[in-house]
Design an enzyme around this catalytic site. Structure first.
Site, short mmCIF file in Angstrom:
data_model
loop_
_atom_site.label_atom_id
_atom_site.label_comp_id
_atom_site.label_asym_id
_atom_site.label_seq_id
_atom_site.Cartn_x
_atom_site.Cartn_y
_atom_site.Cartn_z
N HIS A 1 38.58 70.99 61.42
CA HIS A 1 37.52 71.99 61.57
C HIS A 1 37.11 72.16 63.04
O HIS A 1 36.60 73.21 63.42
CB HIS A 1 36.28 71.59 60.76
CG HIS A 1 36.38 71.87 59.29
ND1 HIS A 1 36.48 73.14 58.77
CD2 HIS A 1 36.39 71.04 58.22
CE1 HIS A 1 36.53 73.08 57.44
NE2 HIS A 1 36.50 71.81 57.08
N CYS B 1 37.42 72.03 50.15
CA CYS B 1 36.60 72.19 51.34
C CYS B 1 35.35 72.99 50.96
O CYS B 1 35.45 73.96 50.20
CB CYS B 1 37.39 72.94 52.41
SG CYS B 1 36.49 73.21 53.94
N LEU B 2 34.22 72.58 51.48
CA LEU B 2 32.98 73.31 51.19
C LEU B 2 33.03 74.74 51.71
O LEU B 2 32.29 75.59 51.25
CB LEU B 2 31.78 72.57 51.80
CG LEU B 2 31.49 71.19 51.20
CD1 LEU B 2 30.38 70.50 51.97
CD2 LEU B 2 31.12 71.30 49.72
N HIS C 1 41.18 66.12 57.86
CA HIS C 1 40.61 67.37 57.36
C HIS C 1 39.38 67.76 58.18
O HIS C 1 39.26 68.91 58.64
CB HIS C 1 40.23 67.20 55.88
CG HIS C 1 39.54 68.40 55.29
ND1 HIS C 1 40.11 69.16 54.30
CD2 HIS C 1 38.33 68.96 55.57
CE1 HIS C 1 39.28 70.16 54.01
NE2 HIS C 1 38.19 70.05 54.75
N GLU C 2 38.47 66.81 58.39
CA GLU C 2 37.23 67.14 59.11
C GLU C 2 37.51 67.50 60.56
O GLU C 2 36.92 68.44 61.09
CB GLU C 2 36.23 65.99 59.03
CG GLU C 2 35.72 65.68 57.62
CD GLU C 2 35.28 66.92 56.86
OE1 GLU C 2 34.71 67.84 57.48
OE2 GLU C 2 35.52 66.98 55.64
N GLY D 1 32.77 65.24 53.25
CA GLY D 1 32.69 65.33 54.71
C GLY D 1 32.18 66.69 55.11
O GLY D 1 32.14 67.63 54.30
N GLN E 1 31.02 74.07 60.43
CA GLN E 1 30.80 74.63 59.09
C GLN E 1 29.35 75.08 58.88
O GLN E 1 29.09 75.86 57.97
CB GLN E 1 31.17 73.60 58.01
CG GLN E 1 32.67 73.33 57.92
CD GLN E 1 32.97 72.34 56.82
OE1 GLN E 1 32.86 71.13 57.02
NE2 GLN E 1 33.31 72.84 55.65
NI NI Z 1 36.45 71.23 55.05
#
Ligand code: NI
Length: 176
Positions: A145, A99-100, A141-142, A46, A51
């Site tokens: 952000h 997480c990226l 999670h997404e 995701g 981000q």
């Molecule tokens: Ni993330």
């Protein structure tokens, strides 16, 4: 176009994102294309617009049958704008997340087990789903952000937070 992903420590990741005001615009299409390209290039589950430095309430997510998540059910690819989340029941489940924006690490994070989420597609069609388990986790999670929350901020026991390679010796895990 593949964009750089901001990493934890960048103040932009702590901001609240703005709602999308106009659906179906070329600017939105460009943003989503960049998000898809970036998520695919990094093999993520995701990605949220903040981000890549865009403070708008846009997330994308989706997981096919993936050897990286052998126990995870597939999550249909979804583009979700202006999401609103609501727990269904009060069950909480702990699960591993990455997480990226926090590359190379994993943590055990509590999330609502059952979740209703609503929002819009990029063309403005309503989305209304009730999901459970890994699908519910990815959405939470997404959408975190979009309110400036990164998963390490939700970990209850920081002993359950560390580098993937050290936590899962012998298993290969990429970042999501
Ligand atoms: Ni993330």
């Amino acid at each position: 176009m593949v964009r750089d992903v901001l990493r934890m420590g960048d103040p932009l990741l702590l901001q609240r994102a703005q709602p999308v005001q106009a659906f179906g615009t070329p600017e939105l299409a460009d943003l989503l294309q960049d998000m898809r390209d970036t998520m695919a290039a990094l093999d993520g589950a995701g990605l949220a617009a903040p981000q890549i430095g865009v403070s708008l309430q846009v997330v994308i997510f989706g997981v096919g049958v993936n050897p990286r998540y052998p126990d995870a059910e597939a999550v249909p690819y979804t583009e979700l704008l202006n999401p609103v989340l609501e727990p269904v029941g009060d069950a909480i489940e702990e699960g591993w997340e990455g997480c990226l924006s926090v590359p190379g690490m994993r943590g055990l994070v509590p999330r609502w087990q059952h979740l209703r989420y609503r929002g819009f597609t990029p063309s403005g069609e309503p989305v209304d789903r009730t999901v459970s388990g890994f699908h519910a986790r990815v959405v939470q999670h997404e959408c975190d952000h979009l309110v400036g929350v990164l998963y390490p901020m939700r970990i209850r026991d920081l002993r359950q937070f560390g580098f993937s390679e050290a936590l899962f010796l012998g298993q290969s895990l990429a970042d999501d």
